[in-house]
Scaffold this motif. Sequence first.
Motif, short mmCIF file in Angstrom:
data_model
loop_
_atom_site.label_atom_id
_atom_site.label_comp_id
_atom_site.label_asym_id
_atom_site.label_seq_id
_atom_site.Cartn_x
_atom_site.Cartn_y
_atom_site.Cartn_z
N ARG A 150 0.99 -1.18 -0.21
CA ARG A 150 -0.02 0.00 -0.07
C ARG A 150 0.96 1.38 0.06
O ARG A 150 1.99 1.36 0.77
N GLN A 181 -11.37 -0.20 0.84
CA GLN A 181 -11.65 -0.19 2.25
C GLN A 181 -12.76 -1.05 2.53
O GLN A 181 -14.00 -0.71 2.26
N GLN A 233 -1.73 -1.23 7.43
CA GLN A 233 -3.06 -1.92 7.11
C GLN A 233 -3.13 -3.58 7.06
O GLN A 233 -2.35 -3.88 6.13
N THR A 291 -17.69 -3.72 1.01
CA THR A 291 -17.45 -2.30 1.40
C THR A 291 -18.58 -1.68 1.93
O THR A 291 -19.89 -2.32 2.06
#
Length: 340
Positions: A150, A181, A233, A291
């Motif tokens: 990322r 996300q 993350q 999501t």
Amino acid sequence: MNSPRIHILHENYDWLPPLQAALDSAGLPHTQWSLADGSIDLKTQPPQGVFWSRLSASSHTRGHVYAKEYARVLFRWLEAAGLRVVNGSKVIEFEVSKAAQYAALAAAGFDVPRTVVVAGREDLKRRALEFPAPFITKHNQGGKGLGVRRFDSHREFDSYVDGPEFEEPADGITLLQEFVQTAEPFITRAEFVGGEFVYAVRVDTSEGSFELCPAEACAVPGQAAPGQVSLDQGFAPAACEIPGTGAGETLASTLFAKRDDITAGHPLIVRLRAFLADQGIEVAGVEFFETADGRLIPYDINTNTNYNPDVEAATGNAAATALAGFLGRELESRYATASV
Ligand SMILES: Nc1ncnc2c1ncn2[C@@H]1O[C@H](COP(=O)(O)OP(=O)(O)O)[C@@H](O)[C@H]1O
Ligand SMILES: [Mg+2]
């Protein structure tokens, strides 16, 4: 030795025991072939039986750089002789190319992560400008989280591309991808065997969880060497192809749990089942994101899939048993007199 049997085509012995045990339990004769090296005389006929490919996209990380090339030749030879190859030559191309997966999924109407395919390093920095940060990279020929990183700024990305830490993908192709996300910190992996849904597994991606991935060479972000771009993350340890086996089994296994709310009738599962049938993919673990705004995004088709031991224990080895049943039926239907 010449009686028809199930031939497992693979390049990693470590992944075989649970599958061999399931075949043994079902009383099915089986043997194995290495995709790492070997030889065939094209004048000869292949042995009889049902062939099952376990070619892995990450074979090159085990030193088996040419396994996919050997598999391509071998499977063509088998198929030309009229033999049944489960996850055969067409499926190799999905296993070794995430871009091929996304193209086919998108054409079938699935919502896939926005992805730009970059061959070589030249175009990377320029094309990355099309993505707002954060965005991610991954290798086209992936598995085990290879090249999954990322980036929170383009500056960070540019220095990565220009620097010594840049990870060369096995096929020279890096994918730039929107960062997705998820509504909650998990991804889901839906297992299909013989084209049928078996179960879905929830894989915890909460912060740091990837560090528990037990696979020795599991190059998920966060396990980067000092100086490498490292992510905080959590990325799914499902990226690891050996969920819950070996060292760290207990810890890692807690990251995987069967999802009882995802059944064969779930709209995404219904569509994935049809997609896999269309593409001739018979055994696969398909990963997807959910999501907050309701997107259901498939993003990784693992045609070489391993089953989490805890989930298998809790389900009476549902996936391995389904696999043995499927391969056994394939063998039986071709060789009615086979001693199965
Ligand atoms: N576009 C994305 N946005 C956010 N996280 C991602 C994205 N793509 C992958 N990941 C995370 O990285 C993990 C590994 O990526 P994946 O595409 O599954 O590669 P691999 O084939 O190596 O498993 C995923 O399971 C997920 O947790
Ligand atoms: Mg994955």
